[in-house]
Design a protein around this motif. Structure first.
Motif, mmCIF file in Angstrom:
data_model
loop_
_atom_site.group_PDB
_atom_site.id
_atom_site.type_symbol
_atom_site.label_atom_id
_atom_site.label_comp_id
_atom_site.label_asym_id
_atom_site.label_seq_id
_atom_site.Cartn_x
_atom_site.Cartn_y
_atom_site.Cartn_z
ATOM 1 N N PHE A 1 60.850 23.500 47.086
ATOM 2 C CA PHE A 1 59.801 23.712 47.850
ATOM 3 C C PHE A 1 59.159 25.201 47.295
ATOM 4 O O PHE A 1 58.233 25.962 48.105
ATOM 5 N N ASP A 2 59.325 25.541 45.964
ATOM 6 C CA ASP A 2 58.489 26.727 45.527
ATOM 7 C C ASP A 2 56.978 26.576 45.699
ATOM 8 O O ASP A 2 56.412 25.575 45.533
ATOM 9 N N GLY A 3 56.419 27.753 46.090
ATOM 10 C CA GLY A 3 55.157 27.746 46.249
ATOM 11 C C GLY A 3 54.777 27.495 47.721
ATOM 12 O O GLY A 3 53.548 27.566 48.249
ATOM 13 N N TYR A 4 55.555 26.766 48.483
ATOM 14 C CA TYR A 4 55.305 26.335 49.924
ATOM 15 C C TYR A 4 56.039 27.161 50.882
ATOM 16 O O TYR A 4 55.561 27.210 51.985
ATOM 17 N N ILE A 5 57.182 27.813 50.639
ATOM 18 C CA ILE A 5 57.783 28.685 51.572
ATOM 19 C C ILE A 5 58.178 29.966 51.024
ATOM 20 O O ILE A 5 58.126 30.122 49.620
ATOM 21 N N TYR A 6 58.646 30.938 51.923
ATOM 22 C CA TYR A 6 59.224 32.062 51.458
ATOM 23 C C TYR A 6 60.465 31.955 51.420
ATOM 24 O O TYR A 6 61.287 31.754 52.381
ATOM 25 N N GLN A 7 61.241 32.504 50.259
ATOM 26 C CA GLN A 7 62.589 32.549 49.830
ATOM 27 C C GLN A 7 63.289 33.865 49.783
ATOM 28 O O GLN A 7 62.826 34.680 49.047
ATOM 29 N N CYS A 8 64.330 33.940 50.557
ATOM 30 C CA CYS A 8 65.020 35.235 50.578
ATOM 31 C C CYS A 8 66.343 35.513 49.814
ATOM 32 O O CYS A 8 67.323 34.558 50.085
ATOM 33 N N LYS A 9 66.651 36.438 49.368
ATOM 34 C CA LYS A 9 67.919 36.595 48.919
ATOM 35 C C LYS A 9 68.772 37.602 49.707
ATOM 36 O O LYS A 9 70.007 37.626 49.555
ATOM 37 N N THR A 10 68.303 38.426 50.532
ATOM 38 C CA THR A 10 69.020 39.206 51.345
ATOM 39 C C THR A 10 68.410 39.250 52.760
ATOM 40 O O THR A 10 67.305 38.781 53.053
ATOM 41 N N LYS A 11 69.118 39.848 53.554
ATOM 42 C CA LYS A 11 68.635 40.012 54.998
ATOM 43 C C LYS A 11 67.302 40.743 55.127
ATOM 44 O O LYS A 11 66.550 40.690 55.692
ATOM 45 N N GLU A 12 67.335 41.832 54.186
ATOM 46 C CA GLU A 12 66.291 42.766 54.231
ATOM 47 C C GLU A 12 64.956 42.050 53.732
ATOM 48 O O GLU A 12 63.954 42.223 54.382
ATOM 49 N N ASP A 13 65.193 40.909 52.853
ATOM 50 C CA ASP A 13 64.026 40.228 52.380
ATOM 51 C C ASP A 13 63.255 39.306 53.634
ATOM 52 O O ASP A 13 62.111 39.040 53.619
ATOM 53 N N TYR A 14 64.174 39.024 54.513
ATOM 54 C CA TYR A 14 63.758 38.253 55.677
ATOM 55 C C TYR A 14 62.662 38.850 56.546
ATOM 56 O O TYR A 14 61.684 38.430 56.853
ATOM 57 N N VAL A 15 62.824 40.049 56.766
ATOM 58 C CA VAL A 15 61.871 41.053 57.546
ATOM 59 C C VAL A 15 60.775 41.107 56.650
ATOM 60 O O VAL A 15 59.705 40.785 57.371
ATOM 61 N N VAL A 16 60.808 41.357 55.290
ATOM 62 C CA VAL A 16 59.569 41.442 54.633
ATOM 63 C C VAL A 16 58.662 40.062 54.693
ATOM 64 O O VAL A 16 57.582 40.165 54.661
ATOM 65 N N SER A 17 59.520 39.183 54.416
ATOM 66 C CA SER A 17 58.807 37.693 54.219
ATOM 67 C C SER A 17 58.285 37.205 55.516
ATOM 68 O O SER A 17 57.304 36.743 55.718
#
Length: 405
Positions: free
Chosen positions: A345-361
């Motif tokens: 799904f690269d290029g179509y969705i936002y992918q997160c490594k951490t819970k902090e990444d979720y808020v940013v994404s």
């Protein structure tokens, strides 16, 4: 364009989900699709003693008991060329048995009991030259290839790394490879699972995920579900079973506490851990309960951002959740946990490594232009993942296998 699917066969389907399961099921979708061109018998899960004791009030259990007591038919014709079977047998509860030899002995007895019921059903329906489609059922389906004389081929479907689930891990890591090796062919829905399956059967192929999109395009526009009225936006939503072995509760807690102005809406049945979680104490988290398959797109339509906060473990690392296609076909921005399977799904969705990444994404997703090209691209990409496409891939590999042999 004419479908390239397997045609004119008698197909037996066994799996972990019964036909009357309340949530969506790949196994059900596969069986339904195959029944357009073949005769299909779908085997519901036979009763086992512990399940009857623990879940005697479950409507599905009551239905099986009626069949067991011969108070109802065991074979039900639910559509042209399509039947379900409620096996009239009681299986022993075996998963607790620690010793492999003892487990295998009792499990083979279970397989024989189940096979007896299936053989009788196949005879009554006149099924011949049967293709067995096994959806992750490596316990009760371990010996069916040998115990069902009418079965000439077996396709094993690996769509989750179920053998690593806590319930199955004791015996699954040896039983699933054993069944894969015996199968005529193994099909998967991700590259990760294809690599895993090929270790045990060279005839292993990734046929990707299928999705039934018909209900996502109704004749009249979706209306806001009653359960969502009064919930202020932006709405950050999740659709599906809320199970701690698959989802990371800490991610949801972090999103809810970091952005109290967001509404976190969770639609689906909860396990005991979710029911006891702190999420229920958070004012901006809404549990809307389970819903029917037909209403799934109605809820998703009113999510501003869609989530899949997956917990990364042996079972989920190669998992392809079909909810991603359901999200994207409605052009929704999607935020997920990064795993090997998500590379598709690269290029179509936002992918997160951490819970902090979720808020940013999620913030980036909320800032998207509703008319942007990426949203149209998501929809177009999702629409390439139909069941006809997926099962046509399976059929092509199967027909090539038969031709070569």
């Amino acid at each position: 364009m004419e479908s390239k699917m397997i045609k004119g066969r008698d197909i037996l389907v066994v799996g972990l989900q019964p036909w009357d399961i309340a949530i969506g099921s790949n196994c059900k979708n596969v069986a339904k699709e195959l029944s357009q061109f073949n005769r299909v018998l779908y085997v519901n899960r036979a009763l086992d003693r512990i399940t009857v004791i623990r879940s005697k009030d479950d409507p599905k259990i009551k239905t099986r008991l009626k069949s067991l007591r011969k108070e109802a038919d065991d074979i039900t014709n639910i559509a042209p060329n399509f039947w379900t079977l409620d096996p009239r047998t009681m299986l022993e509860s075996v998963n607790w048995i620690p010793l492999a030899g003892v487990f295998d002995f009792v499990n083979k007895i279970n397989n024989k009991r189940l096979a007896k019921e299936i053989n009788q059903a196949l005879k009554r329906l006149g099924f011949k030259n049967v293709l067995l489609f096994n959806d992750n059922e490596f316990y009760r389906g371990q010996y069916l290839i040998e115990l069902l004389p009418e079965v000439t081929d077996c396709i094993y479907y690996s769509r989750d790394n179920i053998a690593t689930h806590p319930f199955f891990v004791r015996h699954g890591k040896r039983l699933e490879p054993s069944l894969m090796a015996k199968a005529s062919m193994v099909v998967t829905n991700s590259d990760y699972l294809e690599d895993y399956g090929r270790k045990y059967n060279p005839e292993t192929y990734n046929i990707l995920q299928g999705c039934d999109f018909e209900r996502f395009f109704p004749e009249t526009p979706f209306t806001l579900p009653e359960e969502m009225k009064g919930i202020k936006g932006p709405i950050i939503g999740y659709m599906g079973a809320l199970i701690v072995s698959r989802l990371d509760i800490k991610i949801l807690e972090h999103i809810a506490t970091s952005r109290p102005e967001w509404s976190i809406v969770l639609v689906g049945p909860e396990d005991s851990t979710f029911r006891k979680s702190n999420l229920h104490k958070m004012p901006n988290v809404y549990f809307l309960g389970n819903t029917t398959e037909v209403r799934v797109p109605q809820f998703i339509q009113f999510f501003d951002v869609c989530l899949n906060p997956q917990l990364v473990n042996g079972m989920t690392i190669g998992n392809y959740p079909r909810k991603l296609d359901e999200y994207m076909v409605l052009e929704k921005p999607v935020v997920v946990t990064e795993t090997l399977a998500m590379k598709l799904f690269d290029g179509y969705i936002y992918q997160c490594k951490t819970k902090e990444d979720y808020v940013v994404s999620i913030e980036k997703a909320l800032a998207e232009d509703p008319d942007s090209e990426i949203r149209k691209a998501r929809k177009a990409f999702a629409l390439t993942h139909t069941w006809d496409t997926s099962l046509s891939k399976m059929s092509a590999h199967y027909q090539a296998l038969k031709k070569n042999k």
